[in-house]
Design a protein around this motif. Structure first.
Motif, short mmCIF file in Angstrom:
data_model
loop_
_atom_site.label_atom_id
_atom_site.label_comp_id
_atom_site.label_asym_id
_atom_site.label_seq_id
_atom_site.Cartn_x
_atom_site.Cartn_y
_atom_site.Cartn_z
N LYS A 152 0.83 -1.20 0.00
CA LYS A 152 0.00 0.00 0.00
C LYS A 152 0.87 1.26 0.00
N ALA A 153 1.93 1.24 0.80
CA ALA A 153 2.80 2.42 0.90
C ALA A 153 3.51 2.69 -0.42
N ALA A 154 4.03 1.64 -1.05
CA ALA A 154 4.75 1.81 -2.31
C ALA A 154 3.81 2.06 -3.48
N GLY A 155 2.53 1.78 -3.29
CA GLY A 155 1.54 1.99 -4.35
C GLY A 155 1.45 3.43 -4.79
N ALA A 156 1.90 4.35 -3.94
CA ALA A 156 1.88 5.77 -4.30
C ALA A 156 2.94 6.08 -5.36
N LYS A 157 3.88 5.16 -5.55
CA LYS A 157 4.98 5.35 -6.51
C LYS A 157 4.68 4.75 -7.88
N GLY A 158 3.66 3.91 -7.97
CA GLY A 158 3.33 3.23 -9.21
C GLY A 158 2.58 1.95 -8.90
N THR A 159 2.34 1.14 -9.91
CA THR A 159 1.63 -0.12 -9.70
C THR A 159 2.60 -1.16 -9.15
N VAL A 160 2.29 -1.69 -7.98
CA VAL A 160 3.17 -2.66 -7.33
C VAL A 160 3.06 -4.00 -8.05
N GLU A 175 11.31 -5.29 0.10
CA GLU A 175 11.77 -4.88 -1.23
C GLU A 175 10.55 -4.87 -2.15
N VAL A 176 10.26 -3.73 -2.72
CA VAL A 176 9.05 -3.56 -3.52
C VAL A 176 9.41 -3.06 -4.91
N GLU A 177 8.79 -3.65 -5.92
CA GLU A 177 8.98 -3.20 -7.30
C GLU A 177 7.68 -2.60 -7.81
N THR A 178 7.79 -1.46 -8.45
CA THR A 178 6.62 -0.84 -9.09
C THR A 178 6.88 -0.67 -10.58
N THR A 179 5.81 -0.62 -11.32
CA THR A 179 5.88 -0.40 -12.77
C THR A 179 4.99 0.78 -13.12
N ASP A 187 12.57 0.22 -8.09
CA ASP A 187 12.68 -0.60 -6.88
C ASP A 187 12.76 0.29 -5.65
N TRP A 188 12.07 -0.18 -4.60
CA TRP A 188 11.95 0.61 -3.37
C TRP A 188 12.20 -0.26 -2.15
N HIS A 189 12.57 0.39 -1.07
CA HIS A 189 12.66 -0.24 0.24
C HIS A 189 11.57 0.35 1.11
N VAL A 190 10.87 -0.51 1.84
CA VAL A 190 9.88 -0.04 2.80
C VAL A 190 10.31 -0.53 4.18
N ASP A 191 10.54 0.39 5.09
CA ASP A 191 11.05 0.05 6.42
C ASP A 191 10.06 -0.83 7.18
N LEU A 192 10.59 -1.86 7.83
CA LEU A 192 9.72 -2.80 8.55
C LEU A 192 8.97 -2.15 9.71
N GLN A 193 9.56 -1.13 10.31
CA GLN A 193 8.93 -0.52 11.48
C GLN A 193 8.16 0.75 11.13
N SER A 194 8.82 1.68 10.44
CA SER A 194 8.18 2.97 10.18
C SER A 194 7.27 2.96 8.96
N GLY A 195 7.51 2.02 8.02
CA GLY A 195 6.73 2.00 6.78
C GLY A 195 7.20 3.05 5.79
N ALA A 196 8.32 3.72 6.09
CA ALA A 196 8.84 4.75 5.20
C ALA A 196 9.35 4.12 3.90
#
Length: 207
Positions: A152-160, A175-179, A187-196
């Motif tokens: 959900k967090a990485a979805g703001a960057k593109g389609t996961v 580790e999240v990939e968006t297109t 490619d993105w990193h989402v922090d396990l605790q903060s969700g950043a």
């Protein structure tokens, strides 16, 4: 990118050759009978299609988000979701979701990206004594950000199109990939605790 899909597929092949517990995908009808299930979404992925166009086709074909696919998989197979990949096999598009279920066993669940229905699942046997499932499950148990949250967090960057727990050592990030709409992958990193969400600088795609 489809990192975990490749690993899980290899494990499944070994399990089958060695008499493991991997089974064919099937669904059970109201009368208790089982039948093979196929995805409702077909995409063109033959040799005449560029990688970029293939990514675009997959993103357009998927009506079910990564977040919803993970939720559907967990409803079917309770546990901790550790990865989800949008992938095509012979033109059939599916969400491959990996779950660590009861007894810290790897569970592989396929979800239809067109309907959100679970197509089937099987258990991966780990015959080599690798305790990766136990390690990843223990780390994610204390995480404030789940695979659904990361998608959900990485979805703001593109389609996961892919979300995975980084299990190459101690798990620190998702580790999240968006297109994007033009097929560009990031490619993105989402922090396990903060969700950043931050850029995965180890990826050549984002240089």
């Amino acid at each position: 990118m489809k990192r975990r899909t490749t690993v899980i597929s290899a494990i499944a092949a070994v399990a089958l050759l060695g008499g493991g517990t991997a089974t064919a995908f099937a669904v059970t009808g109201d009368d208790g009978s089982s039948s093979a299930a196929q995805s409702s979404v077909r995409v063109k992925d033959d040799d005449g299609v560029s990688d970029n166009q293939e990514e675009i086709n997959e993103v357009k074909g998927a009506k079910v988000s990564a977040e919803d696919a993970i939720a559907a998989a967990l409803k079917h197979t309770p546990g901790t979701a550790v990865g989800a990949d949008l992938d095509s096999d012979d033109g059939r598009l599916v969400w491959d979701v990996d779950v660590i279920g009861s007894g810290n066993k790897w569970q592989h669940v396929e979800v239809d990206p067109g309907t959100g229905k679970v197509l089937g699942s099987h258990t991966e046997r780990d015959d080599d004594g690798d305790d990766s499932a136990s390690r990843v499950a223990a780390t994610l148990k204390d995480a404030a950000t789940s695979a659904e949250d990361a998608a959900k967090a990485a979805g703001a960057k593109g389609t996961v199109t892919s979300v995975d727990a980084d299990d190459d050592g101690s798990v620190k990030v998702w580790e999240v990939e968006t297109t994007s709409a033009n097929g560009a992958e990031h490619d993105w990193h989402v922090d396990l605790q903060s969700g950043a969400v931050s850029v995965d600088h180890s990826s050549d795609d984002d240089d």
